[in-house]
Design an enzyme around this catalytic site. Structure first.
Site, mmCIF file in Angstrom:
data_model
loop_
_atom_site.group_PDB
_atom_site.id
_atom_site.type_symbol
_atom_site.label_atom_id
_atom_site.label_comp_id
_atom_site.label_asym_id
_atom_site.label_seq_id
_atom_site.Cartn_x
_atom_site.Cartn_y
_atom_site.Cartn_z
ATOM 1 N N TRP A 101 0.831 -1.218 0.000
ATOM 2 C CA TRP A 101 0.000 0.000 0.000
ATOM 3 C C TRP A 101 0.852 1.248 0.000
ATOM 4 O O TRP A 101 0.507 2.238 -0.653
ATOM 5 C CB TRP A 101 -0.994 -0.023 1.156
ATOM 6 C CG TRP A 101 -2.076 -1.037 0.905
ATOM 7 C CD1 TRP A 101 -2.300 -2.182 1.596
ATOM 8 C CD2 TRP A 101 -3.047 -1.025 -0.166
ATOM 9 N NE1 TRP A 101 -3.356 -2.871 1.029
ATOM 10 C CE2 TRP A 101 -3.827 -2.199 -0.036
ATOM 11 C CE3 TRP A 101 -3.317 -0.144 -1.214
ATOM 12 C CZ2 TRP A 101 -4.872 -2.505 -0.931
ATOM 13 C CZ3 TRP A 101 -4.353 -0.443 -2.094
ATOM 14 C CH2 TRP A 101 -5.124 -1.605 -1.948
ATOM 15 N N ASP A 171 -1.993 6.451 6.353
ATOM 16 C CA ASP A 171 -3.069 5.612 5.834
ATOM 17 C C ASP A 171 -3.367 4.586 6.926
ATOM 18 O O ASP A 171 -2.591 3.664 7.158
ATOM 19 C CB ASP A 171 -2.595 4.933 4.546
ATOM 20 C CG ASP A 171 -3.611 3.935 3.993
ATOM 21 O OD1 ASP A 171 -4.670 3.728 4.625
ATOM 22 O OD2 ASP A 171 -3.336 3.361 2.915
ATOM 23 N N LYS A 195 -12.759 -1.964 6.281
ATOM 24 C CA LYS A 195 -12.010 -2.895 7.110
ATOM 25 C C LYS A 195 -12.580 -2.891 8.533
ATOM 26 O O LYS A 195 -13.161 -3.865 8.959
ATOM 27 C CB LYS A 195 -10.520 -2.550 7.133
ATOM 28 C CG LYS A 195 -9.743 -3.053 5.910
ATOM 29 C CD LYS A 195 -9.858 -2.189 4.681
ATOM 30 C CE LYS A 195 -9.248 -2.820 3.453
ATOM 31 N NZ LYS A 195 -8.339 -1.955 2.749
HETATM 32 C C1 LIG Z 1 -7.716 -1.495 1.610
HETATM 33 C C2 LIG Z 1 -6.613 -0.524 1.697
HETATM 34 C C3 LIG Z 1 -6.442 0.488 0.739
HETATM 35 C C4 LIG Z 1 -7.323 0.626 -0.464
HETATM 36 O O1 LIG Z 1 -8.592 1.064 -0.117
HETATM 37 P P1 LIG Z 1 -9.660 1.398 -1.260
HETATM 38 O O2 LIG Z 1 -10.843 1.827 -0.441
HETATM 39 O O3 LIG Z 1 -9.895 0.139 -2.038
HETATM 40 O O4 LIG Z 1 -9.114 2.488 -2.096
HETATM 41 C C5 LIG Z 1 -5.397 1.379 0.926
HETATM 42 N N1 LIG Z 1 -4.565 1.278 1.974
HETATM 43 C C6 LIG Z 1 -4.694 0.304 2.905
HETATM 44 C C7 LIG Z 1 -3.733 0.236 4.051
HETATM 45 C C8 LIG Z 1 -5.728 -0.618 2.793
HETATM 46 O O5 LIG Z 1 -5.866 -1.584 3.719
#
Ligand SMILES: *Cc1c(COP(=O)(O)O)cnc(C)c1O
Length: 361
Positions: A101, A171, A195
């Protein structure tokens, strides 16, 4: 029958939340309509939206000087929004690369500005985080970005990095609300909802208000990604994902009822300890991540022979355990242990693992 769903996202939701949503689906609180049929400008929906924000602020102890935004476009949208909102063209931003990511966030940022990667954990196979205190952040960097929890690699920062005076951006998609977080250390925290927060479709952004409008004139930020514009409009500059917002509100109410983030942390720690303990003591399963940086939320593990992966997943499915296949980019297995996964689910997984090892070890 409901299964134990270990999917990395969209992910399992608390049963109580689903049942509550079901009971309110046709007629929300005597309004005579479903939340998904309400105008986002209606008194009813504005009440739902404000209650969710208030709960989030209270659970995370978000200081007054931070805006809380409910946006769309996912965490991926924020990969663009971060450089667009925080820096003008020609600026440099610092990024830490701890895996999949981070790599994606870096690639997206490079479309808008100069990226200086101040740490890259490639050498360990992205099984580590940089040592605390080791980051050298250029003084003129617009911000420092890192991925709090790498959902695919299962690597989580056990500390908040020192950004050396520049705004710290993270993030937090796959770990937000799994334990307390000191929001005041950050300039920006963002997370896709699917999540730990609720269903897909909503993106949470917590941003310190003095960072709104940082990009200045000359950077055309798409309006739906413009934090300042969204803040001014209460995240309703255009139609928000109303149903997802409502469901996130129910999840926050559920977290509150569980005892808040300290109680969540205790439960999540116990779940992670149970699974890592089983892996480490088996001599059959293996987790490649540095124990100091192991994620409480996403636990990748390998069997001794990749040919055993399919039979393992089949045995898991027979036992009512779903979503255990590793990410398509890495293979192996991965168990996601988000807030809504009960300890009983993890125990069922450990029992299955023991049984499978006895038959195949
Ligand atoms: C799932 C995830 C993403 C992507 O999220 P989207 O909503 O599909 O854009 C980005 N960063 C992390 C750490 C994630 O777990």
């Amino acid at each position: 029958m409901r299964v134990y769903n270990f999917s990395a996202g969209p992910a399992t939701m608390p049963l109580e939340v689903l049942e509550r949503a079901q009971s309110e689906l046709l007629d929300w609180h005597g309004s005579g309509m479903s939340v998904m049929e309400m105008s986002h400008r209606s008194k009813e929906f504005v009440g739902i939206a404000e209650a969710a924000e208030a709960r989030l602020r209270s659970l995370l102890h978000v200081p007054e000087e931070y805006a809380v935004l409910f946006l769309q476009g996912g965490a991926t949208g924020q990969f663009s929004a971060v450089p667009l909102n925080l820096a003008g063209p020609g600026a440099t931003a610092a990024y830490v690369n701890t895996g999949s990511w981070s790599t994606k966030a870096i690639a997206e940022a490079r479309r808008y500005l100069e990226v200086e990667v101040v740490a890259d954990e490639k050498e360990s196979g992205y099984a580590t985080v940089p040592a605390e205190g080791s980051l050298q952040v250029p003084r003129d960097a617009a911000y420092l970005h890192y991925t709090l929890n790498e959902t695919i690699g299962g690597v989580e920062f056990p500390y908040v990095p020192d950004a050396g005076g520049v705004p710290l951006v993270t993030d937090a998609s796959s770990t937000i609300l799994s334990r307390p977080l000191d929001v005041s250390r950050f300039g920006v925290i963002y997370a896709g909802a699917q999540k730990n927060l609720g269903p897909a479709g909503l993106t949470l952004v917590i941003v310190r208000r003095d960072l709104l409008g940082r990009a200045g004139d000359g950077t055309p930020v798409p309006t739906v990604l413009d934090w300042a514009a969204m803040d001014a409009a209460g995240s309703m500059l255009n139609t928000p994902p109303t149903l997802a917002w409502y469901l996130v509100g129910l999840v926050l109410e559920w977290v509150e009822a569980q005892g808040g983030l300290t109680a969540m942390a205790e439960r999540n720690r116990a779940k992670a300890d149970l699974l890592y303990g089983a892996i480490d003591s088996s001599g059959f399963y293996r987790n490649p991540v540095d124990p100091a940086a192991r994620s409480w939320m996403n636990v990748p593990f390998l069997v001794p022979d990749p040919a055993l992966e399919k039979p393992f997943l089949a045995a898991a499915a027979d036992a009512g355990l779903s979503g255990l296949g590793g990410h398509r980019s890495v293979g192996g297995m991965r168990a996601s242990l988000y807030n809504a996964m009960p300890l009983e689910g993890v125990q069922a997984l450990v029992d299955l693992m023991t049984d499978f090892e006895n038959k195949n070890g």
